[in-house]
Design an enzyme around this catalytic site. Structure first.
Site, short mmCIF file in Angstrom:
data_model
loop_
_atom_site.label_atom_id
_atom_site.label_comp_id
_atom_site.label_asym_id
_atom_site.label_seq_id
_atom_site.Cartn_x
_atom_site.Cartn_y
_atom_site.Cartn_z
N LYS A 1 0.87 -1.18 0.00
CA LYS A 1 0.00 0.00 0.00
C LYS A 1 0.91 1.23 0.00
O LYS A 1 1.44 1.64 1.04
CB LYS A 1 -0.91 0.05 1.23
CG LYS A 1 -1.97 1.17 1.11
CD LYS A 1 -2.40 1.73 2.44
CE LYS A 1 -1.52 2.85 2.94
NZ LYS A 1 -1.59 4.09 2.11
N GLU B 1 10.17 2.03 10.39
CA GLU B 1 11.12 3.14 10.26
C GLU B 1 10.30 4.40 10.38
O GLU B 1 9.50 4.72 9.50
CB GLU B 1 11.86 3.05 8.91
CG GLU B 1 13.05 3.98 8.83
CD GLU B 1 12.75 5.28 8.13
OE1 GLU B 1 12.51 6.29 8.85
OE2 GLU B 1 12.73 5.29 6.90
N CYS C 1 13.32 11.87 6.87
CA CYS C 1 13.22 11.51 8.29
C CYS C 1 14.56 11.58 9.00
O CYS C 1 14.63 11.73 10.21
CB CYS C 1 12.61 10.13 8.44
SG CYS C 1 13.35 8.89 7.37
N GLU D 1 9.31 16.81 14.98
CA GLU D 1 9.77 16.67 13.60
C GLU D 1 8.94 17.59 12.71
O GLU D 1 7.73 17.41 12.57
CB GLU D 1 9.63 15.22 13.14
CG GLU D 1 10.18 14.96 11.76
CD GLU D 1 10.10 13.50 11.36
OE1 GLU D 1 11.02 13.03 10.67
OE2 GLU D 1 9.13 12.84 11.74
#
Length: 478
Positions: free
Chosen positions: A170, A245, A279, A379
């Protein structure tokens, strides 16, 4: 693209079970460039059933068959690289240079790296009279993000195929078109029916259905920590393997003996690359308190050299943020930094001058930040750098590790031994010393809330293998 509203299940393009679509928007123009079908539980059930049925035969293929398959995939991928680059640029806003020189090649690099690893990987090992066998984990579900879409698809699919697993992908619904081309490449390379399946859809619907499905043996997820928690919750009742992750807020320690002009500028460009949507971006730059003003001046000058513009325009360094949602989040956090009292060295809220349409963000540098500010903790996922002061090496390490995350770390040092010592103390899955280049052979993954498990290289292959011990396999002692 004729199949963009269909799913790929059991070796064929099939119509979805529900009549629901989502527009794909070019973030540089804010114009719709396509639409994809949004799947439901029935589509997931069909894809997982196909993967389960194909596992018995594909898991028994030998090394030579899998090597040949990966070679054909590499050839097909390389042949369509230009088309993939144009698609990635259009749907996520990456400058054409970045799309053609990094986004697309990274996917191919994972397949080529896995080919080399597969060539001599030991799937069986003798231990006394016992035999240790490494065999495929089973049916895998992959839920991948939009920021490095082909990289994240390939670093899961390549090792899974090498291991002998079957899978359902997906991709992100924000940037899904590249995954459809990728699927065509696998199909044309001769991936057997049911081994690779694709279902588009929303995370809370298709993603949740995959993570909770009783016939899925492993789910590999890349995305935000918040979404990763939901994936783990959905997977828990069936006790399947979960590899994640997730987010990051990586520290970049500039030691006082580093070449300051070079190290600070390099850190700014690393944050701005991909519009800050990585990231592992080094978004917290740690500098000696006594050199904060100097570092802020260098960082502001470097940010001023970053050219924000249309992805197809010559000289563009960074394109837009991927969506209106992402743009709004970045703007809110920039405003929050100002409210918290961080000093704005350059940039700030709003679009860059002359860019009134598209989700463009001004490269922004905050100085005199403390590690308790929201802009130092959350973040941001945009071209926003914060400069934090430290007293000495011990203080720098303390600040670097004072975070919920642990995906990456960065150290710049004049004395390499000193840099090595600091790097060893950073609690993160990777540490980059003095601007080292990426290495697709080494593991990628995080400590703490940056996830669990490892991708890339040999460690990435091992994630898709179970270990079976057969006792008494050999007669007598070895």
């Amino acid at each position: 693209m004729e199949n963009f509203r269909n799913f790929h299940i059991d070796g064929a393009w099939v119509e979805p079970s529900v009549d629901d679509t989502l527009d794909v928007v070019n973030p540089a123009t804010e114009e719709v460039i396509g639409a994809i079908a949004m799947g439901g539980q029935a589509d997931v059930d069909a894809a997982v059933a196909a993967a389960k049925a194909a596992f018995d035969s594909f898991s028994q293929t030998d090394r030579e068959e899998r090597v040949a398959l990966l070679e054909r995939i590499c050839d097909g991928y390389a042949a369509r690289s230009a088309e993939l680059a144009a698609t990635v640029s259009a749907e996520m806003g990456a400058p054409m240079a970045l799309a053609a020189q990094a986004q697309v090649p990274s996917g191919l690099a994972h397949f080529r790296t896995m080919l080399k690893i597969l060539a001599d990987f030991e799937f069986e090992t003798d231990l006394g009279t016992s035999l240790l066998v490494r065999e495929p984990v089973g049916v895998c579900a992959f839920i991948t993000p939009w920021n490095w879409p082909l990289n994240q698809i390939a670093c899961k699919v390549a090792p899974a195929l090498a291991a002998g697993c079957t899978m359902v992908l997906k991709p992100s619904e924000v940037a899904p078109l590249n995954a459809l081309i990728f699927t065509e490449i696998l199909d044309e390379a001769g991936v057997p029916p049911g081994v690779f399946n694709l279902v588009n859809g929303a995370g809370p619907v298709v993603g949740a259905a995959l993570a909770s499905h009783p016939d899925v043996d492993m789910v590999s997820f890349t995305g935000s920590t918040r979404a990763g928690v939901e994936v783990a919750r959905n997977a828990a009742p069936t006790v399947k393997r979960v590899a994640q992750e997730l987010g990051g807020k990586s520290a970049n320690i500039i030691l006082d003996d580093a070449d300051f002009g070079r190290a600070v500028s390099r850190g700014v460009f690393a944050v701005c690359n991909n519009t800050g949507q990585s990231c592992n971006a080094p978004t917290r730059m740690l500098v000696p308190h006594s050199r904060m003003d100097e570092a802020a001046e260098i960082a502001a000058a470097a940010a001023g050299k970053v050219v924000v513009g249309a992805p197809g325009a010559e000289g563009t360094t960074i394109g837009p943020a991927v969506s209106d949602v992402q743009f709004d989040r970045i703007q809110r956090l920039i405003e929050r930094g100002i409210e918290e009292g961080a000093r704005l060295a350059t940039g700030g809220p709003g679009r860059p001058e002359g860019l009134e349409r598209g989700y463009y963000v001004r490269p922004t540098v905050f100085s005199h930040v403390n590690n308790e500010m929201v802009v130092a903790r959350e973040e941001i996922f945009g071209p926003v750098l914060v400069l934090i002061g430290y007293e000495d090496d011990d203080d720098a390490v303390r600040i670097a590790n004072d975070t919920l995350y642990g995906l990456a770390g960065y150290v710049s040092a004049g004395d390499r031994e000193r840099g090595r010592a600091v790097a060893r103390r950073i609690r993160s899955g990777q540490v980059n010393l003095n601007g080292a280049r990426p290495d697709f052979r080494v593991p990628f993954g995080g400590y703490k809330q940056s996830g669990n498990g490892r991708e890339w290289g040999r460690h990435g292959l091992e994630e898709f293998l179970e270990v079976k011990a057969i006792l008494g396999y050999h007669e007598g002692a070895k």
